[in-house]
Scaffold this active site. Structure first.
Site, short mmCIF file in Angstrom:
data_model
loop_
_atom_site.label_atom_id
_atom_site.label_comp_id
_atom_site.label_asym_id
_atom_site.label_seq_id
_atom_site.Cartn_x
_atom_site.Cartn_y
_atom_site.Cartn_z
N CYS A 205 0.84 -1.19 0.00
CA CYS A 205 0.00 0.00 0.00
C CYS A 205 0.88 1.25 0.00
O CYS A 205 2.10 1.18 0.11
CB CYS A 205 -0.89 0.01 1.25
SG CYS A 205 -1.86 -1.50 1.43
N ARG A 206 0.25 2.38 -0.11
CA ARG A 206 0.94 3.66 0.00
C ARG A 206 0.27 4.44 1.11
O ARG A 206 -0.95 4.52 1.14
CB ARG A 206 0.85 4.43 -1.31
CG ARG A 206 1.59 3.74 -2.44
CD ARG A 206 1.37 4.45 -3.76
NE ARG A 206 1.90 3.64 -4.85
CZ ARG A 206 3.16 3.71 -5.28
NH1 ARG A 206 4.01 4.54 -4.71
NH2 ARG A 206 3.57 2.94 -6.27
#
Lengths: 302, 302, 302, 302
Positions: free
Chosen positions: B2-3
């Site tokens: 994820c970011r």
């Protein structure tokens, strides 16, 4: 309360005839419309789901049902409209959800399936939070990981699967499918007793393996009525007047199509038999040409 | 992977400056765009979530953060665009999800909150299915019922809450918030050990109570690198060239804004300090005028 | 740029083999994955759509294709996964959208259909705002009301329909379908000229009536390359190694399956022929046993 | 028919008090619940939208309203619930859609905004397809491109904007906003006349610039009633009994809060004045301390 329908037909039936075209389908339902003329679509819309089995068995496509679910209302769903127009099936489950537990997500929409088995629920398990841990503890590691959402109904499905002698079996007899429903209800009652839950649970369960359908109408109370459940059968289910007016015709003694639903789906109420509280109905697989009404078995629970 | 981004600012900052306008926000990220010119938006998009605290405390509105989540991609979300333009906040969490576990639903989108506490996770708990039951068994009845989705991350959040001395406290010291992160990681390691799980877990956790932020960069392995984590601070974060080119300016020694993110969010990589594997960072609440860099504490885990 | 695929097969093919199982389908595309190992799913995800015709013609179900569209990314769509596993078709269009115009809504997802005709577009009409009114003015009242969304592509579809001699015809010859593509491009070029638009338009159109497929690779420029378009055919398209590795096999001279796609969909690039800029390809209906390659016609546009 | 509410308050009001907490908000509406006890949420749910202006003007955030729209039902929308709890505003528009035209997409949800102006519609333009081209032809190039969806209502919004002397003005007088409503209705009537449309149109329009609200109750017929419209004002709008029972209190003569809604939003029907068919109401901006009822102007349309 949700709205549900389960249909079995000797000839595959176009989903549109069950779901999207009839004015009184579980999706477009407007039965009591004369009482509330000002409301165009007075139905609940917390998502919906449809599940159906193939018309022709194709090994490559497998034996599991196809499911289509959505969190936007069913009555205005372009995908559902198109799929319903283009799909025929001999066994269909449909469910329009009115949230009693669980958030709005596809994971929380009925029906659910596991290999050949498909399941849906109309009702609610009283104070489910108090029995959730124990229910989960009773499941095998495999079935504990089946639920993807957070509804009481999906955990009841996992519990149901745990009551089957072999969840991976290629064939299930009507008796096996029915007994697992009885066992599931018995187990839920026991969990409620242990947790001193007195509020009754509404346990209208619908199960199928693609051949047999079992549907219960049950409330864990001696005094109250369970959520409604109706039954109809006939030769054909078709539109008799423009505008989505459907009826069940009985042109001969054969029962080609059988429906079990949370409420009558046509105006001819005489065509619908109420299933008594705390009984269940079993629709068995039959010879090609008809689904016999004598296949219906009513069994007293508890 | 994820970011994620976590931002604390002495002056409330418009969400658009963090999320939607910068070309290199976690949403529009195109850092290595020179390497793949043919791809306009090479990012993952399995839903996203943003959480933020109020600029001005208003008793009627409560102390919990506001969360906005969506299962459609963040880069093309009209609601997010409008909300980001119209909202300022002194403390923001943002998360763009790339599914490693759990289906696509808002329930499965980070961050989650419980009263004042907000939490998100970048990484994954190895073979979570093997420890899920034991983790659940360790929770109180209250916290067992907190998760609404089916991700390892949300259960890690419930575990985190269980490590707080009083989850309903009105105030949390930085030490309390930090120690609970350490306890959570310790507990997860122990569960992995008991289950003979050797695959390492990636445990970059982000927690806040609206004042303090704690972020860990952790992998349960002696040999591997944890998921990346960067830190930057400065006087202002603003657009220096049209087209969404942002930078962190350091016009004086005050640190008005601090960011912790899964990767540098500007082209000036020198402005970004890598947080070492198996450390954590604590951003403490401070006097009005600045968020001091000396507030950053690095603590070795295990 | 969007990603598109059009497939015609003599034997109905399971949608899963085209869309969800191959690692290099337009949905899971990771062709250049060796160049960007850190990105799991480096594709665009502004919605997608799939359209397919029935394996067996059934008058009750009609001759129009079935369409399934979604604004959530295709790679993580439970409905698509289930439908693709359970559906076979002899003619399939798939489209993954990267927004260049129009907001994120199902109305704006390709393909679109009108009775038997299905259409999708890869590219963009330059400065469409400047020609929108004139394009609309050229349409009949019936076709003016066809578009439900606000993309240049859907208006190009309406324009295409207007170029058919009889949009309601039960049969369309390959020549009629092809000429309408040529007329559409010609008309768009004329509108651009009148509006003094010099930026080139990218007009890769895909049209079918369920039997013939016409696909153009076109740019309104003498100097630039059009958006890429590839072609492959063979005896079977199947998985040769676990993990979604597919290839086109050519065991004999028969061409049972033909694919036209925005990029090669297998690693064997030799199996893919690039369609030259400013040509179009016509795949004609054929006798049962094979789709002949000699059916492919390349015509120079203007 | 849709359900709409427009609220202006001298003190910013928490959106939850208008939308999510009251049992009889446009979202939870259950007014006639005694008549249909078996239906928990008998309302339409084809998407909804909320628009609100800032409590405190902040140049950086601009003067446009913030809009939140969704195609999933409002009554079960986690984002709406959270935003409504955390947001206060002095001027709010809310709209729950029952589709009469246009597909289910956020683009088709009311309200819409253009710079400072916000607009919504309750009703429908009769046989809109017949006047759509002419309406579009009357718009400037700028306004022709404003609509993103395909509803009659959004085109009515574009037409409304065309009736403002300067759509980009920083200030609009109540008279200017009101006259543009009158001109819009007049123009629609003219278009209907030219197209020989005899079916009446229902034109309850709501417009604001963040200060003034104009709401029309109009039907283009001499004999029929327009869609209902009610008005209430008071000192405070607050919960007088647990469970979401709200009322408008009138503790002194000041009118701090004014509501215009498609139906009474409290049980005290005496508190609600019906706005007569074919009139409009103008709520003018006022001095800080109160919104005066004498600001209400009724003007006969044509």
């Amino acid at each position: 309360m949700c709205r549900v329908v389960a249909v079995k037909s000797t000839t595959p039936i176009q989903l549109a005839h069950l779901l999207t075209r009839p004015r009184h389908s579980i999706i477009n339902q407007a039965f009591d419309s004369r009482l509330r003329l000002d409301l165009r679509r007075p139905i609940n819309g917390d998502g919906f789901g449809v599940g159906w089995y193939d018309s022709v068995v194709d090994e490559e496509l497998g034996h599991q049902p196809c499911l289509f679910k959505s969190i936007t209302p069913a009555w205005n769903n372009s995908n559902l409209n198109r799929i319903a127009e283009k799909t025929k099936s001999p066994l269909v489950f449909g469910h329009v959800r009115a949230t009693t537990a669980g958030s709005l997500s596809q994971d929380n929409c009925h029906p659910w399936s596991y290999e050949k088995i498909m399941f849906m629920h109309n009702g609610g398990i009283a104070e489910f939070d108090k029995i959730k841990r124990k229910l989960q503890a009773s499941l095998s590691d495999e079935l504990f990981l089946v639920p993807q959402g957070n509804t009481d109904s999906e955990w009841a499905f996992a519990l149901y699967l745990s009551k089957l002698p072999d969840v991976h079996a290629r064939e299930f007899s009507p008796a096996v499918l029915r007994d697992a429903v009885l066992e599931t209800i018995r187990h839920l009652n026991e969990l409620a007793r242990e947790a001193n839950i007195t509020e009754p649970s509404l346990l209208n369960f619908f199960v199928t393996d693609g051949s047999t359908i079992v549907a219960s109408r049950y409330i864990s109370s001696k005094y109250d009525e369970a959520a409604s459940l109706y039954f109809s059968s006939g030769t054909t289910f078709s539109e008799y007047a423009p505008g989505g007016h459907y009826r069940m015709s009985k042109s001969d003694k054969r029962e080609n199509i059988i429906m079990v639903a949370s409420e009558p789906l046509t105006f001819e109420k005489a065509d619908w038999m109420e299933i008594k509280t705390n009984t269940l109905i079993v629709i068995t697989p039959k010879a090609r040409s008809h689904v016999a009404s004598q296949a219906v078995t009513l069994a007293m629970l508890k």
